[in-house]
Design an enzyme around this catalytic site. Structure first.
Site, short mmCIF file in Angstrom:
data_model
loop_
_atom_site.label_atom_id
_atom_site.label_comp_id
_atom_site.label_asym_id
_atom_site.label_seq_id
_atom_site.Cartn_x
_atom_site.Cartn_y
_atom_site.Cartn_z
N HIS A 259 -88.11 -38.60 16.80
CA HIS A 259 -86.87 -38.19 16.15
C HIS A 259 -85.99 -39.42 15.90
O HIS A 259 -84.88 -39.55 16.43
CB HIS A 259 -86.12 -37.18 17.04
CG HIS A 259 -85.69 -35.95 16.31
ND1 HIS A 259 -86.60 -35.07 15.77
CD2 HIS A 259 -84.46 -35.46 16.01
CE1 HIS A 259 -85.94 -34.07 15.19
NE2 HIS A 259 -84.65 -34.30 15.30
N GLY B 250 -82.17 -35.50 9.34
CA GLY B 250 -83.16 -35.65 8.28
C GLY B 250 -84.57 -35.90 8.76
O GLY B 250 -85.46 -36.22 7.96
N ASN B 251 -84.85 -35.73 10.05
CA ASN B 251 -86.18 -36.04 10.59
C ASN B 251 -87.26 -35.08 10.09
O ASN B 251 -88.38 -35.50 9.83
CB ASN B 251 -86.13 -36.02 12.11
CG ASN B 251 -85.27 -37.14 12.67
OD1 ASN B 251 -85.66 -38.29 12.71
ND2 ASN B 251 -84.06 -36.78 13.11
N MET C 2 -88.10 -35.92 6.49
CA MET C 2 -88.76 -37.23 6.48
C MET C 2 -90.21 -37.12 6.96
O MET C 2 -91.11 -37.74 6.39
CB MET C 2 -88.00 -38.22 7.36
CG MET C 2 -86.90 -38.98 6.64
SD MET C 2 -87.50 -40.11 5.35
CE MET C 2 -88.56 -41.21 6.32
N ARG D 95 -92.21 -34.58 6.80
CA ARG D 95 -93.04 -33.93 5.79
C ARG D 95 -93.27 -34.85 4.58
O ARG D 95 -94.36 -34.90 4.02
CB ARG D 95 -92.38 -32.61 5.35
CG ARG D 95 -92.36 -31.57 6.47
CD ARG D 95 -91.80 -30.24 6.02
NE ARG D 95 -90.37 -30.25 5.77
CZ ARG D 95 -89.43 -30.06 6.70
NH1 ARG D 95 -89.78 -29.86 7.96
NH2 ARG D 95 -88.14 -30.06 6.39
N TYR E 224 -94.73 -23.20 12.66
CA TYR E 224 -94.53 -24.66 12.56
C TYR E 224 -93.78 -25.17 13.78
O TYR E 224 -94.21 -26.11 14.46
CB TYR E 224 -93.77 -24.94 11.26
CG TYR E 224 -93.33 -26.37 11.01
CD1 TYR E 224 -94.25 -27.36 10.69
CD2 TYR E 224 -91.98 -26.71 11.02
CE1 TYR E 224 -93.84 -28.66 10.41
CE2 TYR E 224 -91.56 -28.01 10.74
CZ TYR E 224 -92.50 -28.97 10.43
OH TYR E 224 -92.08 -30.26 10.16
N TYR E 225 -92.66 -24.52 14.09
CA TYR E 225 -91.88 -24.95 15.25
C TYR E 225 -92.61 -24.65 16.56
O TYR E 225 -92.50 -25.41 17.52
CB TYR E 225 -90.50 -24.28 15.22
CG TYR E 225 -89.59 -24.83 14.16
CD1 TYR E 225 -89.27 -26.18 14.11
CD2 TYR E 225 -89.06 -24.01 13.16
CE1 TYR E 225 -88.44 -26.71 13.13
CE2 TYR E 225 -88.23 -24.53 12.18
CZ TYR E 225 -87.92 -25.87 12.16
OH TYR E 225 -87.11 -26.39 11.19
#
Length: 329
Positions: A179, A184-185, A188, A190, A220-221
């Site tokens: 992170h 914006g991580n 970024m 993806r 996904y999470y």
């Protein structure tokens, strides 16, 4: 070979997915280059951007994202509109970046977060935790370690002999674990996986896998959390390989029916005369169609995505007064 090696257990399922994905890429690539027109590339890019930002709670629709990129007025939060412009600029610049370059990584973040974050393009200076509600899901490494951890990860990426399909997934997970930025991580990670994959197979630069991730956002999470729990990337790699497979299956299926879809769009364009704006119901009547969902999926949305038609009121895409007209090219 760099000292750092991200923890990973290769499994038969991973290898089977890699083989299947490679076969799908081969089937698609033979005819995709001739079919992937600038309009279709733009449509896929719009879908990618809308889905990736929607995962981060941006509420703009595909139609609104298209309107923003066309320079038309959109009623939306200024920050969300800025996110769309930034993302398009970043994906547009992607072809000039190297995946293992820290300079290019920071440049990408600067573009993605321009006007949204004071320290865009810089590693974070403070601690950060990832929460769902009040529950802490992940505590990222302290800021003092971020630069070194990213240096090690990029060095590993440059030297790894893993297939690009697996290496890109591992990088994506490790990036989210570190992170490195204050914000914006997710987008970024993806973006950078897409960059890595595009260096292996250029057509993957336009594969909207983000739309699949958005559909399976909970998984996904959950895959990120499970990878944290077992202290290795394997659960997340399996999820992402499955998402890539699903996106490619959709692309291959789309390729098989592309002539039919083109015929449908051509029929729509034939009844929508220049200078005339019609409601969806009026277009359906001219086309002798009664199923609104099929009309939207097979006629209206492909024509909008291709930039052949436009809404008269893009700021309110669901307005009862909405009409559609040919776009001036």
């Amino acid at each position: 070979m760099p000292d750092y090696q991200p923890p990973l257990t290769l499994t038969p399922r991973m290898l089977a997915l890699v083989a299947e994905i490679s076969e799908l890429v081969g089937r698609l690539s033979a005819q995709e280059q001739s079919r992937l027109t600038p309009q279709l590339r733009r449509g896929n890019r719009i879908r990618t951007i809308q889905a990736s930002l929607a995962i981060e709670n941006n509420t703009l629709s595909v139609e609104q994202v298209t309107a923003v990129l066309d320079g038309r007025r959109v009623l939306g939060l200024p920050a969300e509109i800025q996110e769309v412009r930034n993302a398009f600029a970043a994906y547009d610049a992607m072809a000039g970046w190297q995946p293992d370059s820290v300079e290019h990584l920071l440049t990408a973040h600067r573009l993605l977060m321009h006007g949204l974050l004071d320290d865009a393009g810089c590693y974070r200076a403070g601690g950060v935790g990832i929460y769902r509600g009040e529950k802490l899901l992940h505590m990222a490494p302290p800021p003092s370690r971020v630069a070194l951890l990213m240096q090690d990860l990029l060095a590993w990426l440059a030297a790894t002999e893993l297939p690009a399909l697996i290496a890109s997934c591992v990088f994506h997970y490790e990036f989210e674990f570190i992170h490195p930025f204050a914000d914006g991580n997710g987008r970024m990670g993806r973006l950078w996986q897409t960059l890595i994959l595009s260096r292996w197979q250029p057509l993957l630069a336009y594969l909207p896998v983000e739309t699949v991730i958005q559909t399976h956002q909970g998984e996904y999470y959950a895959a990120l959390a499970e990878a944290d729990k077992v202290s290795e990337a394997s659960p997340f790699v399996l999820f992402m390989l499955g998402a890539l497979r699903e996106a490619l299956l959709e692309a291959v299926a789309g390729d098989q029916v592309s002539d039919q879809v083109s015929d449908q769009v051509e029929r729509l364009m034939a009844v929508l005369q220049p200078g005339v704006a019609l409601k969806a119901s009026e277009l359906m009547e001219l086309l002798h169609l009664s199923h609104r969902h099929s009309f939207g999926k097979s006629y209206l949305k492909p024509a909008l995505a291709a930039g052949l038609i436009e809404m008269t009121d893009p700021a309110s895409p669901r307005s009862p007064a909405q009409r559609y007209r040919r776009k001036l090219l």
